[in-house]
Design a protein around this motif. Sequence first.
Motif, PDB file in Angstrom:
ATOM      1  N   LEU A  20       0.622  -1.453  -0.013  1.00  0.00           N
ATOM      2  CA  LEU A  20      -0.426  -0.113   0.316  1.00  0.00           C
ATOM      3  C   LEU A  20       1.112   1.966   0.350  1.00  0.00           C
ATOM      4  N   GLU A  21       2.003   1.946   0.669  1.00  0.00           N
ATOM      5  CA  GLU A  21       2.302   2.467   1.143  1.00  0.00           C
ATOM      6  C   GLU A  21       3.213   2.920  -0.702  1.00  0.00           C
ATOM      7  N   LEU A  24       0.906   4.421  -2.922  1.00  0.00           N
ATOM      8  CA  LEU A  24       0.531   5.635  -2.711  1.00  0.00           C
ATOM      9  C   LEU A  24       1.504   6.415  -2.712  1.00  0.00           C
ATOM     10  N   HIS A  25       2.611   6.196  -2.643  1.00  0.00           N
ATOM     11  CA  HIS A  25       3.917   6.766  -3.517  1.00  0.00           C
ATOM     12  C   HIS A  25       4.066   7.386  -4.612  1.00  0.00           C
ATOM     13  N   SER A  28       1.734   9.299  -5.475  1.00  0.00           N
ATOM     14  CA  SER A  28       1.691  11.023  -4.900  1.00  0.00           C
ATOM     15  C   SER A  28       2.337  11.786  -5.514  1.00  0.00           C
ATOM     16  N   PHE A  95      -6.133  -4.453  -2.788  1.00  0.00           N
ATOM     17  CA  PHE A  95      -7.028  -3.474  -2.388  1.00  0.00           C
ATOM     18  C   PHE A  95      -8.189  -2.520  -2.744  1.00  0.00           C
ATOM     19  N   LEU A  98      -9.153   1.148  -3.779  1.00  0.00           N
ATOM     20  CA  LEU A  98      -8.202   1.932  -3.386  1.00  0.00           C
ATOM     21  C   LEU A  98      -8.590   2.859  -4.902  1.00  0.00           C
TER      22      LEU A  98
ATOM     23  N   LEU B  24      -1.838  11.489  -0.467  1.00  0.00           N
ATOM     24  CA  LEU B  24      -1.680  10.524  -0.662  1.00  0.00           C
ATOM     25  C   LEU B  24       0.274  10.753  -0.045  1.00  0.00           C
ATOM     26  N   HIS B  25       1.038  11.699  -0.643  1.00  0.00           N
ATOM     27  CA  HIS B  25       2.814  11.258  -0.427  1.00  0.00           C
ATOM     28  C   HIS B  25       2.424  11.190   1.244  1.00  0.00           C
ATOM     29  N   SER B  28       1.697   8.339   2.098  1.00  0.00           N
ATOM     30  CA  SER B  28       2.144   6.521   1.635  1.00  0.00           C
ATOM     31  C   SER B  28       3.907   6.236   2.778  1.00  0.00           C
ATOM     32  N   PRO B  30       5.097   4.075   5.592  1.00  0.00           N
ATOM     33  CA  PRO B  30       4.520   3.536   7.132  1.00  0.00           C
ATOM     34  C   PRO B  30       4.499   3.868   8.354  1.00  0.00           C
ATOM     35  N   LEU B  33       1.046   6.504   8.109  1.00  0.00           N
ATOM     36  CA  LEU B  33      -0.166   5.601   7.934  1.00  0.00           C
ATOM     37  C   LEU B  33      -0.545   5.291   9.225  1.00  0.00           C
ATOM     38  N   VAL B 102      -8.507   4.245   1.882  1.00  0.00           N
ATOM     39  CA  VAL B 102      -6.990   3.816   2.628  1.00  0.00           C
ATOM     40  C   VAL B 102      -7.111   3.267   3.576  1.00  0.00           C
ATOM     41  N   ALA B 105      -7.645  -0.898   2.783  1.00  0.00           N
ATOM     42  CA  ALA B 105      -6.412  -1.136   2.584  1.00  0.00           C
ATOM     43  C   ALA B 105      -5.682  -1.619   2.999  1.00  0.00           C
ATOM     44  N   ALA B 106      -5.262  -0.394   4.592  1.00  0.00           N
ATOM     45  CA  ALA B 106      -4.441  -0.990   5.833  1.00  0.00           C
ATOM     46  C   ALA B 106      -3.883  -1.713   6.319  1.00  0.00           C
ATOM     47  N   GLN B 109      -3.956  -4.955   4.480  1.00  0.00           N
ATOM     48  CA  GLN B 109      -2.533  -5.161   4.645  1.00  0.00           C
ATOM     49  C   GLN B 109      -2.057  -6.000   5.860  1.00  0.00           C
TER      50      GLN B 109
END
Lengths: 114, 114
Positions: A20-21, A24-25, A28, A95, A98, B24-25, B28, B30, B33, B102, B105-106, B109
């Motif tokens: 996910l990270e 998203l990165h 972004s 996801f 998403l 989003l950044h 992104s 961990p 988040l 999000v 999704a987190a 995960q």
Amino acid sequence: MTTETSPRELAHPPRDAIRLEGVLHALSDPMRLRVVCELATAQDDLSCSYFDLPVTKSTTTHHFRVLRESGVIRQVYRGTAKMNGLRRGDLDAQFPGLLDSVLAAAAHQEQRDR
Amino acid sequence: MTTETSPRELAHPPRDAIRLEGVLHALSDPMRLRVVCELATAQDDLSCSYFDLPVTKSTTTHHFRVLRESGVIRQVYRGTAKMNGLRRGDLDAQFPGLLDSVLAAAAHQEQRDR
């Protein structure tokens, strides 16, 4: 016969290694988000050169690599061109919802910016 | 009387200045988040020191600043503590469904990682 990857074959994370990270990165950055939005509406894979991004060629290559290595797109060579497609099925499986919510958010934002 | 912001008042983007790329950044990373997921389930605002992140204090401060400046959280001083709350209403208004997808999704995960 070897198990080595051909230099013409680009490395992609398998579905269950998509993080996910990382996704998203990848999303972004404004240029990468633009590429993803265009791929989402395209009927077919699109070549890198199809995208006329206002950045250098090497930066464009970097953006596509980030998208591929995070699992957002799949890149394959067709002749000398690198063709790009969204990994929608893999992303939706990992996801759910998403990608669609990011695409909707990007569309809302673009509308507001006009 | 002046229009200067008190150093005790922290700067936040107004709702309509919240940008998708920035959100989003912010999400992104961990650590960030993780903070957002905890704030989402908290009944009330949480202080920075509540979060026991495996990073230095200055890195923690940096992460909270990124979250605030992107519009993801609101930070206010309460005595000497900085209290943090998710800007859920603003995010839902700007990007409907994004935050929830999000967070889902987190959670997926984290479940898979166990």
